[in-house]
Structures are given as C-alpha cells and as structure tokens.
Motif scaffolding. Structure first.
Motif, PDB file in Angstrom:
ATOM      1  N   THR A  71       0.551  -1.274  -0.021  1.00 65.20           N
ATOM      2  CA  THR A  71       0.204   0.524   0.083  1.00 65.20           C
ATOM      3  C   THR A  71       0.802   0.705  -0.036  1.00 65.20           C
ATOM      4  OG1 THR A  71      -1.694  -1.331   1.081  1.00 65.20           O
ATOM      5  CG2 THR A  71      -2.045   1.345   1.259  1.00 65.20           C
ATOM      6  N   LYS A  74       1.729   2.264  -3.906  1.00 64.63           N
ATOM      7  CA  LYS A  74       1.569   2.613  -4.108  1.00 64.63           C
ATOM      8  C   LYS A  74       0.820   3.636  -4.310  1.00 64.63           C
ATOM      9  CE  LYS A  74      -1.700  -1.593  -5.214  1.00 64.63           C
ATOM     10  NZ  LYS A  74      -2.810  -2.850  -4.770  1.00 64.63           N
ATOM     11  N   GLN A  77       3.539   6.272  -5.310  1.00 61.15           N
ATOM     12  CA  GLN A  77       4.162   6.686  -6.723  1.00 61.15           C
ATOM     13  C   GLN A  77       2.789   7.420  -7.793  1.00 61.15           C
ATOM     14  OE1 GLN A  77       3.001   2.416  -8.456  1.00 61.15           O
ATOM     15  NE2 GLN A  77       4.836   1.515  -8.203  1.00 61.15           N
TER      16      GLN A  77
END
Length: 77
Positions: A71, A74, A77
């Motif tokens: 998580t 992600k 990014q």
C-alpha cells in the motif's frame, strides 16, 4: 500405550513448521516415514498448541506487513 498407525501420511500443509508434528482431528501426531504415533502427553501437546498459535500469529503479521508495504508503494507512486 500410544496408538500407532503405519500408513498415516498427512498433507504437508498440516505439519507444524516442517516438523514431524501434525495436527489432525484435534489431536497431535508425530509422523515419520515408517509410521505415526499419537501424542498424548498434555504438557507436550500444550506446548505444540502454543507454538502453533505463535506461528499462526507470526504468519498473520508477515501478511499484514507485506500488505502495508504494498500500500505504501502504491501511495508513493
């Protein structure tokens, strides 16, 4: 006298951390290539229960940490 079952061969997923200890039907068994023996000593089986619970908790923590890292990657990014 402990019960012996010569042909007992459980799936590896039921084994406790790669040991010869296997929990099946609510009972602990010690399994070898030549047979199995029912573990009946309450002190020993209690320790197996505690160890199995600790291993399960550690496995859950590893999954949680992996999920948190995935998580975070992600989100970064």
């Amino acid at each position: 006298m402990p019960e012996r079952i010569p042909s007992f061969c459980p799936p590896s997923s039921e084994r406790l951390a790669g040991s010869p200890a296997v929990r099946r039907g609510g009972q602990w068994w010690l399994v070898t290539g030549t047979g199995s023996i029912l573990a009946t000593d309450p002190t020993f089986t209690g320790e197996l229960d505690r160890f199995a619970a600790a291993m399960a908790a550690a496995d859950r923590d590893v999954v949680r940490i992996r999920d948190e890292r995935a998580t975070a990657r992600k989100d970064g990014q």
